[in-house]
Design a protein around this motif. Structure first.
Motif: not given
Ligand code: CDP
Length: 251
Positions: A87-89, A98-100, A133-140, A178-183, A187-189
């Motif tokens: 799902s990721v690069d 732990r994250r999951s 497939q993951a590109n930031a915001g996957t928990r949402c 999105k991913k680059e913005e998260d990276n 801040a990410d909320l």
């Protein structure tokens, strides 16, 4: 491996206020939701949101496993959020890290507070979220998928629960990172809203914001959640027509 220098950071906000993919600060990525794609589950939903692809399946109310978790006065909500290795690069090591575990816990807690758990004592409502497939915001995206899957399963809830991440990117407060913005952002909320009451059932934050920025971020997120809510309802209407499950009315 080389270190990341300032010159490697992409331009996140252009001079005319556009983001890396051309969106405005308050714009969501394209969102498509399909209710009920899985035949084996009691309820299911597939979410394509930007480059995220997330499947959710719901089982229950059913017998509790392991048995000692059973509660005499209510149902328990169990959630397993999992990212596929592909799902990721960089291939993710399979299994629950732990994250999951953290994400599974906060999503289960969010749903515990909206499902009418007292109606199903001694049972379990099990939510499975698979990120393909993951590109930031996957928990949402997982929460949105699971929420539609719960409605598809006919589980009585206060309301559907839309969710979105807001963040701070190059000094701007923006919706739906999105991913680059998260990276590369500061801040990410992520947040999840019960639209009927305005109650937040998930709120996490990584990074730094001023109090004023936080207020603006929350307002932006609430507005985003209300738009996502409409897409969620539409997915259920597409599947069920006029008989679409209506959260808020106990079955
Ligand atoms: O996905 P979400 O934003 O809810 O959680 P995060 O922990 O802030 O992760 C942000 C993003 O980093 C994920 O959506 C993935 O795109 C990426 N990620 C990754 O590439 N490898 C991991 N093991 C975990 C996350």
């Amino acid at each position: 491996m080389g270190s990341i220098g300032a010159k490697d950071v992409p331009v996140l906000i252009t001079a005319d206020g556009r983001r890396i993919d051309g969106r405005k600060a308050d714009e969501l990525r394209p969102l498509a939701i399909t209710a009920g794609p899985l035949k084996q589950a009691d309820g299911s939903a597939f979410v394509e949101w930007g480059a995220n692809k997330v499947m959710a399946a719901v089982y229950g109310p059913r017998e509790v496993h392991p048995r000692h978790l059973q509660q005499n006065n209510k149902a328990i909500v169990q959630c397993r959020y999992n990212m596929a290795a592909f799902s990721v690069d960089e291939r993710k090591r399979p299994g629950l890290d732990r994250r999951s575990q953290e994400i599974s816990k906060v999503i289960a807690e969010a749903f515990e507070s909206v499902i009418f758990v007292e109606e199903y004592p001694r049972t379990s409502i099990d939510v499975y979220i698979e990120v393909l497939q993951a590109n930031a915001g996957t928990r949402c995206a997982g929460l949105v998928a699971a929420s539609v899957a719960l409605a598809d399963a006919g589980i009585p809830m206060v309301d559907l629960v839309p969710a979105v991440a807001v963040g701070k990117v190059a000094d701007s407060i923006v919706l739906d990172l999105k991913k680059e913005e998260d990276n590369y952002g500061s801040a990410d909320l992520p947040m999840a809203l019960v639209p009927q009451s305005g109650r937040l059932v998930l709120l996490q934050m990584e990074g730094h914001m001023t109090r004023e920025e936080l207020h603006r971020a929350l307002d932006l997120g609430v507005g985003g959640c209300r738009k996502i809510y409409e897409v969620m309802r539409e997915a259920l209407r597409t599947r069920y027509g006029a008989d679409a499950p209506s959260p808020g009315v106990a079955a």
